[in-house]
Design a protein around this motif. Structure first.
Motif, PDB file in Angstrom:
ATOM      1  N   SER A  36       0.876  -1.236  -0.054  1.00 38.69           N
ATOM      2  CA  SER A  36       0.097  -0.020   0.059  1.00 38.69           C
ATOM      3  C   SER A  36       0.802   1.132   0.001  1.00 38.69           C
ATOM      4  CB  SER A  36      -0.898   0.071   1.337  1.00 38.69           C
ATOM      5  OG  SER A  36      -1.901  -0.992   1.258  1.00 38.69           O
ATOM      6  N   CYS A  37       1.899   1.317  -0.702  1.00 35.02           N
ATOM      7  CA  CYS A  37       2.858   2.436  -0.852  1.00 35.02           C
ATOM      8  C   CYS A  37       2.368   3.542  -1.934  1.00 35.02           C
ATOM      9  CB  CYS A  37       4.168   2.031  -1.401  1.00 35.02           C
ATOM     10  SG  CYS A  37       5.055   0.907  -0.023  1.00 35.02           S
ATOM     11  N   GLY A  41       5.102   4.931  -4.905  1.00 35.83           N
ATOM     12  CA  GLY A  41       5.848   3.855  -4.040  1.00 35.83           C
ATOM     13  C   GLY A  41       5.577   2.660  -4.196  1.00 35.83           C
ATOM     14  N   VAL A 188      15.780   2.338  -2.030  1.00 36.22           N
ATOM     15  CA  VAL A 188      14.382   2.769  -2.146  1.00 36.22           C
ATOM     16  C   VAL A 188      14.118   4.280  -1.421  1.00 36.22           C
ATOM     17  CG1 VAL A 188      14.473   1.830   0.365  1.00 36.22           C
ATOM     18  CG2 VAL A 188      12.438   1.616  -1.121  1.00 36.22           C
ATOM     19  N   TRP A 272      -2.070  16.571  -6.804  1.00 39.47           N
ATOM     20  CA  TRP A 272      -1.383  15.374  -6.076  1.00 39.47           C
ATOM     21  C   TRP A 272      -2.360  14.124  -6.409  1.00 39.47           C
ATOM     22  CZ3 TRP A 272      -1.724  20.045  -2.942  1.00 39.47           C
ATOM     23  CH2 TRP A 272      -0.627  20.811  -2.938  1.00 39.47           C
ATOM     24  N   HIS A 273      -3.170  14.116  -7.505  1.00 44.19           N
ATOM     25  CA  HIS A 273      -4.124  13.167  -7.528  1.00 44.19           C
ATOM     26  C   HIS A 273      -3.472  12.016  -8.457  1.00 44.19           C
ATOM     27  CE1 HIS A 273      -7.778  15.759  -6.395  1.00 44.19           C
ATOM     28  NE2 HIS A 273      -6.816  15.548  -5.360  1.00 44.19           N
ATOM     29  N   ASP A 301      -4.265   0.080  -3.108  1.00 38.99           N
ATOM     30  CA  ASP A 301      -4.084   1.437  -3.130  1.00 38.99           C
ATOM     31  C   ASP A 301      -4.015   2.254  -4.406  1.00 38.99           C
ATOM     32  OD1 ASP A 301      -1.563   1.059  -4.615  1.00 38.99           O
ATOM     33  OD2 ASP A 301      -0.412   1.063  -3.313  1.00 38.99           O
ATOM     34  N   GLY A 302      -3.886   3.434  -4.573  1.00 36.11           N
ATOM     35  CA  GLY A 302      -4.291   4.333  -5.807  1.00 36.11           C
ATOM     36  C   GLY A 302      -3.191   3.737  -7.252  1.00 36.11           C
ATOM     37  N   ASN A 312     -11.839  15.010  -5.273  1.00 35.66           N
ATOM     38  CA  ASN A 312     -10.947  14.333  -4.348  1.00 35.66           C
ATOM     39  C   ASN A 312     -10.989  12.938  -4.163  1.00 35.66           C
ATOM     40  OD1 ASN A 312     -10.247  16.912  -4.211  1.00 35.66           O
ATOM     41  ND2 ASN A 312     -11.258  17.204  -2.114  1.00 35.66           N
ATOM     42  N   GLN A 314      -9.371  10.508  -1.961  1.00 34.18           N
ATOM     43  CA  GLN A 314      -9.197   9.830  -0.935  1.00 34.18           C
ATOM     44  C   GLN A 314     -10.548   8.948  -0.591  1.00 34.18           C
ATOM     45  OE1 GLN A 314      -8.277  12.011   2.667  1.00 34.18           O
ATOM     46  NE2 GLN A 314      -6.159  12.000   1.846  1.00 34.18           N
ATOM     47  N   VAL A 317     -10.268   5.909  -2.522  1.00 34.69           N
ATOM     48  CA  VAL A 317      -9.060   5.034  -1.977  1.00 34.69           C
ATOM     49  C   VAL A 317      -9.423   4.015  -0.878  1.00 34.69           C
ATOM     50  CG1 VAL A 317      -6.704   4.843  -1.283  1.00 34.69           C
ATOM     51  CG2 VAL A 317      -7.452   6.466  -3.041  1.00 34.69           C
TER      52      VAL A 317
END
Ligand SMILES: Cc1cc2nc3c(=O)[nH]c(=O)nc-3n(C[C@H](O)[C@H](O)[C@H](O)COP(=O)(O)OP(=O)(O)OC[C@H]3O[C@@H](n4cnc5c(N)ncnc54)[C@H](O)[C@@H]3O)c2cc1C
Length: 341
Positions: A36-37, A41, A188, A272-273, A301-302, A312, A314, A317
């Motif tokens: 879930s990074c 990530g 990393v 930041w989407h 995760d996204g 938005n 979130q 997610v």
């Protein structure tokens, strides 16, 4: 990972003191790793673990555990552009409260706040401007309190009107333009290289142009001109303030206020989407978001999203997290689990 069909064995992690630890999965059928990074990530972790395009892994001298050409592809970010709207007198500070959802897939939002003093940098809108302005041109690790103070001192470089009033922003839902994520090295802790290719697809660019046109039209409406320093003659000026507010590191052009296409390209910023990089059906299975070709590894995760909402992300997610959590429990417990709500 080991064996013929690779399977996740465990994780290597650092604690808060920076000490390295290893944690291994037990032999239980239920043991698994859930990555879930996030959109940046998670593809990075897969690549560093040897799951990704074989040639890219070899290039970085990472032994390929499972070849998957799609890891790190389809990276997308909903592009955002803003126009600053100078007001005649101080207006109430306000966060984004309403979203205008247009038929063309452009989302229009507004934020304002000038406070009572001329030093409006202290106010909400000033801070927002600072955030989306100069500070967004600084890498996050360099955003120290000293750097922020230095920015505030330098704020006279930015047209003062940029801090008086508010701004109207427009975002593109479901951008068609996509890019990719690539490792720069095998550390990393270093960010990978990410390209979103904003406005590469002409339809995305056209939607931005339509959005900016709509935003300037709104600013020129009577409702606005009662409060703002704008009239029909000052569209260039508004666009010019927005361009010279220097919201990104993209080189500017002399025709930024004449060509809305150029304006869009030169003033684009992230909200930041970002999403993608490990798409469902390409990197994870449709049924349960397990990494294809690898056992005991799942992504929640996204990074699995093909698209992110125009507003938005979130809530979406979190909804996915809940859905997958319940699904995992149901798969483990069979029919004993009843879904409610
Ligand atoms: C500045 C900002 C403002 C935002 N504002 C809003 C908003 O107002 N409303 C909204 O809906 N959305 C907002 N978003 C977007 C929203 O936060 C994301 O869409 C959402 O959090 C994505 O969820 P995720 O689980 O995919 O990833 P994330 O929430 O990013 O979670 C990933 C986690 O993994 C961790 N991680 C990454 N790599 C590693 C690693 N190698 N080892 C260990 N841990 C790692 C990260 O530290 C992070 O905690 C905002 C995003 C940003 C950056």
């Amino acid at each position: 990972m080991s064996g013929k069909r690779p399977k996740a064995a465990g994780v290597l992690f650092k604690d808060e003191n920076g000490d390295l630890h290893q944690a291994f999965l037990s032999d239980s059928r239920r043991s698994e790793i859930i990555l879930s990074c996030g959109a940046i990530g998670t593809p990075q972790m897969l690549l560093l673990s040897g799951v990704g395009p074989r040639n890219e892994l070899e290039e970085k001298k990472i032994s390929a555990v499972a070849h998957n050409e799609f890891v790190g592809t389809g990276m997308a970010d909903n592009p955002m552009n803003t126009i600053f709207v100078p007001f005649k007198k101080p207006v109430e500070q306000s966060l984004i409260q309403t979203v205008g959802i247009t038929k063309m897939g452009v989302y229009i939002e507004a934020s304002s706040g000038f406070g009572q003093s001329n030093d409006s940098i202290q106010c909400h809108h000033g801070i927002m401007s600072a955030e989306i302005g100069q500070l967004s041109t600084l890498p996050p690790k360099q955003r120290t309190p000293e750097a922020i103070q230095a920015y505030i001192k330098r704020k006279k470089d930015i047209p003062h009107e940029a801090f008086k009033g508010g701004f109207i922003l427009e975002k593109i839902a479901n951008p068609i333009s996509t890019g990719q994520l690539r490792l720069i090295n095998t550390n990393v802790e270093d960010n990978p290289s990410v390209t979103f290719n904003y406005f590469k697809h002409p339809r995305d660019l056209q939607r931005c142009v339509d959005g900016i046109r709509m935003a300037t039209k709104m600013v020129q409406s009577e409702h606005f001109t009662n409060f703002t320093q704008c009239d029909k003659q000052t569209t260039d000026k508004i666009l010019n303030i927005s361009v010279s507010a220097n919201v990104n590191l993209v080189p500017k052009h002399t025709n930024d206020t004449k060509s809305l296409e150029q304006f869009c390209k030169d003033t684009v910023i992230t909200i930041w989407h970002y999403h993608g990089g490990c798409h469902v059906g390409k990197v994870v299975s449709r049924r349960d978001q397990k990494v294809l070709g690898v056992d005991r590894l799942r992504i929640v995760d996204g990074s699995v999203f093909d698209e992110s909402p125009g507003t938005n992300p979130q809530a979406t997610v979190m909804m996915m997290g809940r859905y997958m959590g319940l699904k995992i429990l149901r798969d483990r417990l069979g029919k004993q689990l009843v879904f409610r709500g």
